[in-house]
Design a protein around this motif. Sequence first.
Motif, PDB file in Angstrom:
ATOM      1  N   HIS A  16       0.838  -1.201   0.000  1.00 32.00           N
ATOM      2  CA  HIS A  16       0.000   0.000   0.000  1.00 32.00           C
ATOM      3  C   HIS A  16       0.873   1.251   0.000  1.00 32.00           C
ATOM      4  CE1 HIS A  16      -2.015   3.253   2.332  1.00 32.00           C
ATOM      5  NE2 HIS A  16      -2.894   3.084   1.364  1.00 32.00           N
ATOM      6  N   ALA A  17       1.881   1.267   0.850  1.00 31.60           N
ATOM      7  CA  ALA A  17       2.769   2.430   0.927  1.00 31.60           C
ATOM      8  C   ALA A  17       3.482   2.669  -0.402  1.00 31.60           C
ATOM      9  CB  ALA A  17       3.785   2.251   2.058  1.00 31.60           C
ATOM     10  N   LEU A  18       3.935   1.603  -1.036  1.00 29.10           N
ATOM     11  CA  LEU A  18       4.592   1.745  -2.341  1.00 29.10           C
ATOM     12  C   LEU A  18       3.630   2.305  -3.378  1.00 29.10           C
ATOM     13  CD1 LEU A  18       6.713  -1.513  -2.700  1.00 29.10           C
ATOM     14  CD2 LEU A  18       7.578   0.833  -2.670  1.00 29.10           C
ATOM     15  N   ALA A  19       2.430   1.768  -3.413  1.00 32.71           N
ATOM     16  CA  ALA A  19       1.451   2.197  -4.417  1.00 32.71           C
ATOM     17  C   ALA A  19       0.973   3.619  -4.175  1.00 32.71           C
ATOM     18  CB  ALA A  19       0.265   1.246  -4.428  1.00 32.71           C
ATOM     19  N   GLU A  20       0.870   3.986  -2.925  1.00 31.81           N
ATOM     20  CA  GLU A  20       0.260   5.269  -2.581  1.00 31.81           C
ATOM     21  C   GLU A  20       1.252   6.425  -2.492  1.00 31.81           C
ATOM     22  OE1 GLU A  20      -3.105   7.573  -1.656  1.00 31.81           O
ATOM     23  OE2 GLU A  20      -2.944   5.545  -2.422  1.00 31.81           O
ATOM     24  N   HIS A  21       2.451   6.182  -1.981  1.00 31.10           N
ATOM     25  CA  HIS A  21       3.301   7.298  -1.596  1.00 31.10           C
ATOM     26  C   HIS A  21       4.566   7.512  -2.419  1.00 31.10           C
ATOM     27  CE1 HIS A  21       0.654   7.975   1.723  1.00 31.10           C
ATOM     28  NE2 HIS A  21       0.811   6.752   2.122  1.00 31.10           N
ATOM     29  N   LEU A  26      -7.626  -4.097   2.598  1.00 30.82           N
ATOM     30  CA  LEU A  26      -8.596  -3.154   2.032  1.00 30.82           C
ATOM     31  C   LEU A  26      -7.933  -1.843   1.640  1.00 30.82           C
ATOM     32  CD1 LEU A  26     -11.578  -3.814   4.450  1.00 30.82           C
ATOM     33  CD2 LEU A  26     -11.561  -4.239   1.975  1.00 30.82           C
ATOM     34  N   ARG A  27      -7.010  -1.362   2.465  1.00 31.78           N
ATOM     35  CA  ARG A  27      -6.287  -0.130   2.131  1.00 31.78           C
ATOM     36  C   ARG A  27      -5.445  -0.328   0.863  1.00 31.78           C
ATOM     37  NH1 ARG A  27      -6.790   4.705   3.530  1.00 31.78           N
ATOM     38  NH2 ARG A  27      -4.598   5.032   3.912  1.00 31.78           N
ATOM     39  N   LEU A  28      -4.860  -1.518   0.724  1.00 29.20           N
ATOM     40  CA  LEU A  28      -4.095  -1.822  -0.482  1.00 29.20           C
ATOM     41  C   LEU A  28      -5.008  -1.812  -1.706  1.00 29.20           C
ATOM     42  CD1 LEU A  28      -1.668  -2.745  -2.144  1.00 29.20           C
ATOM     43  CD2 LEU A  28      -2.037  -5.060  -1.262  1.00 29.20           C
ATOM     44  N   LEU A  29      -6.153  -2.467  -1.606  1.00 35.23           N
ATOM     45  CA  LEU A  29      -7.088  -2.478  -2.734  1.00 35.23           C
ATOM     46  C   LEU A  29      -7.493  -1.063  -3.113  1.00 35.23           C
ATOM     47  CD1 LEU A  29      -9.399  -5.498  -1.872  1.00 35.23           C
ATOM     48  CD2 LEU A  29      -7.773  -5.341  -3.760  1.00 35.23           C
ATOM     49  N   TRP A  30      -7.778  -0.246  -2.112  1.00 33.46           N
ATOM     50  CA  TRP A  30      -8.185   1.133  -2.380  1.00 33.46           C
ATOM     51  C   TRP A  30      -7.096   1.883  -3.148  1.00 33.46           C
ATOM     52  CZ3 TRP A  30      -6.131   5.760  -0.492  1.00 33.46           C
ATOM     53  CH2 TRP A  30      -6.876   6.903  -0.801  1.00 33.46           C
TER      54      TRP A  30
END
Length: 138
Positions: free
Chosen positions: A52-57, A92-96
Amino acid sequence: GAGKGATVARGTAQTRLMQAVDLQEFANSICESLGEHLMSTLLQRDGCHVLHALAEHSSDGSVAVQATKAMHAACRAMREQSTSESVNFRALRLLWALLKKPEDKEYAAEHHALKYCAAAIKRFTKSLAVQSAGLAVV
């Protein structure tokens, strides 16, 4: 003062480390590890968090994290760790974070990601974190 210099130095070190690491290879390794260690709640939770951190930030994180692999890993984590609130929240945060492009949403629909989201929302009715993360996805 000194705190500001330490923060700058730490940021510079992190930048050098991120430049030295092939982020796509790193993300793929995490996805593989999640598939190999299905019963490890901590690994599932932390792996989803890092993806999630990689995808988001990170500036090129959305490219580094291949949405189909990470989506599969998130759904598998929710399925295998269905009683873990923390794993379901992180998945769920990763999917988002992954559902940005129309083709990713189509892939999610084909692979029943929303079914896992709905199940998590129903299962963790008293968890505001899971509820908000699940509703963000749907």
